[in-house]
Design an enzyme around this catalytic site. Structure first.
Site, short mmCIF file in Angstrom:
data_model
loop_
_atom_site.label_atom_id
_atom_site.label_comp_id
_atom_site.label_asym_id
_atom_site.label_seq_id
_atom_site.Cartn_x
_atom_site.Cartn_y
_atom_site.Cartn_z
N CYS A 196 53.28 26.79 34.79
CA CYS A 196 52.70 27.55 35.90
C CYS A 196 52.33 26.32 36.79
O CYS A 196 51.47 25.31 36.70
CB CYS A 196 51.53 28.31 35.72
SG CYS A 196 50.68 28.62 37.14
N CYS B 200 43.68 25.71 48.24
CA CYS B 200 44.19 26.86 49.08
C CYS B 200 43.51 27.42 50.13
O CYS B 200 42.26 27.36 50.12
CB CYS B 200 44.55 27.87 47.76
SG CYS B 200 45.45 29.35 48.70
N CYS C 172 40.70 33.65 48.69
CA CYS C 172 40.45 34.74 47.93
C CYS C 172 38.82 34.84 47.39
O CYS C 172 38.81 33.78 46.62
CB CYS C 172 41.54 35.32 47.23
SG CYS C 172 43.08 35.51 47.85
FE1 SF4 Z 1 45.00 30.92 46.91
FE2 SF4 Z 1 44.04 33.41 46.93
FE3 SF4 Z 1 46.11 32.48 45.07
FE4 SF4 Z 1 43.46 31.74 44.83
S1 SF4 Z 1 44.17 34.12 44.68
S2 SF4 Z 1 45.27 30.10 44.85
S3 SF4 Z 1 42.82 31.84 46.79
S4 SF4 Z 1 46.15 32.82 47.41
#
Ligand code: SF4
Length: 347
Positions: free
Chosen positions: A104, A111, A115
């Site tokens: 992975c 990011c 989220c």
């Molecule tokens: Fe980015 Fe959302 Fe994936 Fe986390 S879950 S890496 S915040 S896109």
């Protein structure tokens, strides 16, 4: 040239790699060392002329990472923390399943999607990774695990980052993974995960890449989804599903719907019904993911009974569904947990 200024050789296409004295077969030899044997030190490429090796070492950086730290888990998975030459850090996870070895990889440092249930999102955005830095994670894992790169046949872009927001580099990295002159993987064994960006999904549909596309839905209604996924304010569920239908028309590939089970947020029976309704007309598989807790998340995972009931309800409505248990929970390597834990020791 200083280490940081030398360009990364992995950012160059195999067909564009340098040659020695106009001899094209030297390019194939060099690609064989880099991708076939996973070697990141020119000194070890013993069948290349010594003078050329010195020129290569002077002009190019072969290893994208200044430092690599390994965090093995009791379950066999290994979290990797990579220190980049600019001091930034990113992560990958190696999962040696019995029948297939999977890596992975991350497409970014941190990011920007934010989220709320994801530890990576809490880090904020550092920077995009280049194609060489993405492919280099697979090569580094193979090297540190003592296996040939060809032993890794599955790659998932589900680590740090929203790959479709680093579109050009992520797609170039995927093309490198499937290039017969590089890692020669099957595109079907590459999974790209996205939070759901309709315009980018439609662009991806035109790439002619029969990948596995995984969409982080996590809620079947706008109100709930907006509380946990900030990009949901800009992109409606209807628009995401319309783009998925176009992706499916173009690729004929089944779509994976990722759904993290959060207690009291998205695990009610009515939400299972709403999800089943959304799936009409789309060939899709739903992955229910038990929430992997991390310190300060503010969420609780649904309990086993609740997950089973949700799964059974979807199943009863004819949906293809399974529960995916993540590996590496003890090392912070599980889905949504990547947060550079242990980075201090690596610096
Ligand atoms: Fe980015 Fe959302 Fe994936 Fe986390 S879950 S890496 S915040 S896109």
């Amino acid at each position: 040239m200083s280490e940081r200024k030398r360009p990364l050789l992995l950012d160059v296409d195999p067909a564009e790699l340098p040659v020695s004295g106009g001899r094209a077969y030297r390019r194939r030899q060099l690609a064989g060392w880099i991708y076939g044997r996973g070697v990141a030190d020119v000194a070890a490429m013993t069948d290349l002329p010594k003078r050329w090796r010195e020129e290569l070492a002077e002009a190019w950086r072969l290893d994208p990472f200044d430092e690599v730290r390994r965090f093995p888990s009791w379950d066999g998975s290994v979290r990797y923390l990579f220190v980049l030459p600019d001091g930034r850090r990113t992560e990958a996870v190696y999962m040696p399943y019995e029948t297939r070895k999977t890596v992975c990889v991350s497409s970014m440092v941190g990011c920007p999607a934010g989220c709320t249930f994801c530890a990576t999102g809490a880090l904020g955005f550092g920077r995009n990774l280049s194609r060489g830095e993405i492919v280099g994670q697979v090569l580094a894992v193979a090297r540190h695990e003592g296996i040939e790169p060809a032993a890794i046949r599955n790659v998932v872009l589900m680590g740090m980052g929203e790959a479709l927001l680093n579109y050009d580099e992520a797609i170039a990295a995927i093309r490198r993974l499937i290039d017969p002159a590089a890692l020669d993987m099957s595109p079907r064994r590459i999974t790209l995960s996205t939070v759901g960006l309709p315009a980018r999904i439609e662009r991806l549909a035109g790439e002619g890449l029969p990948l596995t596309l995984a969409v982080s839905l996590h809620a079947p209604d706008e109100a709930t989804r907006r509380t946990i996924i900030p990009t949901a304010h800009a992109h409606s569920i209807d628009a995401i599903f319309a783009s998925l239908r176009r992706w499916q028309e173009a690729t004929r590939r089944r779509v994976t719907i990722e759904y993290t089970m959060l207690a009291g947020v998205n695990d009610a029976p009515a939400q299972a019904d709403a999800l089943a309704d959304l799936l009409h007309g789309l060939r899709a598989h739903v992955n229910l993911i038990p929430f992997n807790d991390w310190s300060g998340s503010g969420f609780e995972g649904s309990d086993r009974g609740r997950i089973d009931a949700f799964r059974a309800r979807l199943d009863g409505r004819g949906a293809s569904v399974s529960v995916r248990f993540s590996r590496g929970q003890d090392t912070g390597a599980a889905c949504g947990q990547l947060s550079l834990q242990g980075a201090g020791e690596a610096a």
